[in-house]
Scaffold this active site. Structure first.
Site, short mmCIF file in Angstrom:
data_model
loop_
_atom_site.label_atom_id
_atom_site.label_comp_id
_atom_site.label_asym_id
_atom_site.label_seq_id
_atom_site.Cartn_x
_atom_site.Cartn_y
_atom_site.Cartn_z
N LYS A 119 -1.33 4.28 -3.30
CA LYS A 119 -2.39 4.19 -2.22
C LYS A 119 -3.77 4.48 -2.48
O LYS A 119 -4.72 3.92 -1.80
CB LYS A 119 -1.61 5.22 -1.09
CG LYS A 119 -0.33 4.93 -0.33
CD LYS A 119 0.10 6.07 0.30
CE LYS A 119 1.49 5.60 1.02
NZ LYS A 119 2.22 6.72 1.68
N GLU A 147 12.97 10.43 0.73
CA GLU A 147 14.03 9.32 0.20
C GLU A 147 15.04 10.47 -0.63
O GLU A 147 14.79 11.27 -0.63
CB GLU A 147 13.42 8.57 -1.00
CG GLU A 147 12.20 7.97 -0.38
CD GLU A 147 12.43 6.57 0.42
OE1 GLU A 147 13.78 6.10 0.41
OE2 GLU A 147 11.81 6.18 1.45
N ASP A 173 3.61 7.76 -5.17
CA ASP A 173 3.51 7.27 -4.15
C ASP A 173 2.00 7.11 -3.57
O ASP A 173 1.41 6.26 -3.24
CB ASP A 173 4.27 7.49 -2.80
CG ASP A 173 4.10 7.07 -1.50
OD1 ASP A 173 4.33 6.05 -1.36
OD2 ASP A 173 3.37 7.71 -0.56
N LYS A 232 3.54 -1.36 -1.37
CA LYS A 232 2.05 -1.30 -2.17
C LYS A 232 2.28 -1.84 -3.33
O LYS A 232 0.98 -1.94 -3.81
CB LYS A 232 2.39 0.12 -2.03
CG LYS A 232 2.01 1.15 -1.16
CD LYS A 232 2.35 2.62 -1.43
CE LYS A 232 3.82 3.00 -1.58
NZ LYS A 232 4.73 2.92 -0.44
N VAL A 276 -0.85 1.43 3.67
CA VAL A 276 -1.45 2.92 3.70
C VAL A 276 -1.31 3.38 4.98
O VAL A 276 -1.53 2.54 6.18
CB VAL A 276 -3.02 3.01 3.15
CG1 VAL A 276 -3.05 3.13 1.61
CG2 VAL A 276 -3.89 1.91 3.62
N GLU A 326 -2.29 -4.30 5.68
CA GLU A 326 -2.74 -2.69 6.55
C GLU A 326 -1.64 -1.73 6.36
O GLU A 326 -1.98 -0.51 6.05
CB GLU A 326 -2.70 -3.08 8.04
CG GLU A 326 -3.53 -1.89 9.02
CD GLU A 326 -4.60 -1.34 8.45
OE1 GLU A 326 -5.64 -1.87 8.64
OE2 GLU A 326 -4.78 -0.11 7.99
N GLY A 341 15.09 13.23 7.26
CA GLY A 341 14.93 11.74 7.12
C GLY A 341 13.48 11.21 6.76
O GLY A 341 13.04 10.02 6.76
#
Lengths: 348, 348
Positions: free
Chosen positions: B225, B210, B221, B126, B153, B150, B207
């Protein structure tokens, strides 16, 4: 900039909406790299009109109901579809007549005449695609033309384009769809406590359902769409008759209540999947789905298709399933694809 | 058939998944009209490897953790990214290093070096796109290359491709998205009665999150985006700092309960829209939405983007927002676009 000459076959809601977009908002098309000019219109009630210099769309859109094209230069009171499709100076034939659920005629012939004379076709008419899609696609290729039909499923919501352009490089194993807005609206009203009959009557009053709702409620509308999607996404090579079909006409208030008791709700789901032996099985059936099902929350007259893929798992597109403007947008989408096809021909 | 030589920059989960797809399933690529050969790999921990005849991917994928490329022909223990990107015989550079949230470096330099040397780039990173997207796209055009992203996002869910290829011909007025799977999963667990802290811990154990969940929970984050989507879909010309951002870290059990009492649920929604004076306003904020909101039912780690359009109203695409294979598929999607770009160059 290339200008495409269009012949509009059928001058009902969808083709009128396209004509409105062309005449009221020409700036929309400039960034697409082409212009649009309507050179022919035929309609069962209005007759035929061919004017190679371009028809004045403002005038024909404002004609009082019941007027024919008889008094226009290049006009006649009868819809001489074959002559207009074969001989008019159109590059693209826009087929938007009614859908016949037995063999797709006469729309299939309209498409055939166009492709035989090297004209590309965009249609929102399920009949020709569901019954003759493979043959017509081959005919198009043989004549250097394109046969495009994004609007046959989910109106302008780009299901076919998404699969064709964005889901290449992975394998589509199957799909499930909420493909009929009327049925979905009716089930929603039944969940609110109305009977099937009252819900259908309300859908008719709201303009969602046809005067004869048989094709919606009985499932045959979805049957055609499943055949189109199965052939397009799974290369199934099937006919509508191969799609086992049960509509919502047998759904009862008790069914709805029983499902709700288990935290489920009914959706009329059209689906197809490839079996382990490589066959494609397809059906249309009301299913009680849990809240975590990707189609569980598709509301009202909205439609959706969920693709099952190998690399992405489930991908779902949700959008309008009907509407004049929404369906006319599918025609524009197809004309964009035809424009790409024409550019490739020039380059080749 | 054209074979593209790839340089993989970063050899973590995503590029390993791409390497696995190439080595285990080469038949996948044949119908796409091109082959793929990896001629270079760099990785912070493993060093650099350049083999113009093609790297044996089976071997490098099975190297024990901690091994470097030092003992390989064409290998070195240090990741000499600039030399490999500029000088290796790659046609396409696949950038999948970590995302830096301050200025997108060093990934942005990786992209710049590639484009300057006429190599197309696909990235799932990103940073370079959110901070330098417009400049890098211009640099690509100046060098006859393509800059494709692509996977930045919704992983491989084709949001950018859908907008670029399928929603042309209409006007996108804005979008709303559930763009962070961890946040969405955490909110879902809070709805089930867990605290924010326990939900985050569970997401980490599953999982999804992070080790340091700050970027997910704090909203940064999603901020990146939203900047990418706003620039791509609305030509906004904005930076991440222009996106007012509130994450879910302030969301309490009481908020969730209060929303439920009104029949609503919280979603962390990143959105942008064009205002009447032509500006684009963008933000990230937890919103309590009703059951009829198009993003209300996006479950768990799934992501979705709803486009607001003039001709179709709302169109929503829902799919995976993360995952090694899912994100690697985005790289394949980009390489398909690069292949189209190369064919157009030949035709032109």
């Amino acid at each position: 900039m290339r200008t495409y000459n269009l012949a509009l076959i059928g001058f009902g809601g969808v083709n009128r909406a396209l004509a409105q977009l062309i005449v009221e908002d020409p700036a929309r098309f400039a960034p697409l790299g082409f212009g649009l000019k309507v050179v022919a219109i035929t309609d069962l009630l209005m007759g035929s009109l061919v004017q190679s210099e371009g028809i004045d769309l403002g005038t024909v859109l404002s004609l009082p109901r019941g007027t024919t094209f008889a008094s226009f230069a290049g006009g006649s009171a009868t819809a001489d579809n074959e002559r207009v499709i074969r001989d008019s100076p159109a590059d693209v034939v826009v087929e938007a007549t009614f859908t016949d659920r037995i063999d797709g005629e006469p729309a299939a012939s309209h498409v055939r005449w166009a492709l035989e004379s090297g004209k590309s076709v965009t249609t929102t008419n399920k009949g020709p695609v569901a019954f003759h899609g493979e043959a017509l696609t081959r005919l198009a290729a043989d004549n250097g033309a394109l046969f495009a039909y994004e609007g046959t499923v989910l109106s302008g919501t780009p299901v076919l384009g998404l699969a064709r352009d964005q889901l290449v490089g992975l394998s589509i194993r199957g799909f499930q769809g909420v493909l009929n807005g009327t049925s979905n609206y009716v089930i929603g009203r039944m969940e609110a406590g109305l009977s099937l009959e009252s819900s259908v009557a309300e859908a008719q009053a709201e303009g969602y359902a046809e005067a004869d709702p048989t094709a919606d409620i009985g499932g045959s509308d979805v049957q055609l769409k499943v055949a189109i999607l199965a052939n397009e996404l799974l290369s199934a090579g099937i006919s509508p008759a191969d799609v086992d079909t049960t509509g919502i006409s047998g759904l009862t208030a008790d069914d709805i209540v029983d499902a709700a008791r288990e935290g489920k709700r009914y959706k009329l789901i059209g689906s197809a999947r490839r079996t382990e032996d490589g066959r494609v099985v397809a059906d249309v059936v009301p299913q009680a789905v849990g809240a975590d099902h990707p189609l569980a929350h598709v509301p009202g007259a909205t439609n959706a298709v969920s693709f099952e893929t190998d690399l992405l798992g489930t991908v779902t597109i949700t959008g309008p399933g009907a509407g004049r403007i929404e369906t006319a947008f599918a025609l524009i989408t197809d004309i964009i694809a035809i424009h790409s096809h024409e550019k490739e021909k020039i380059d080749a």
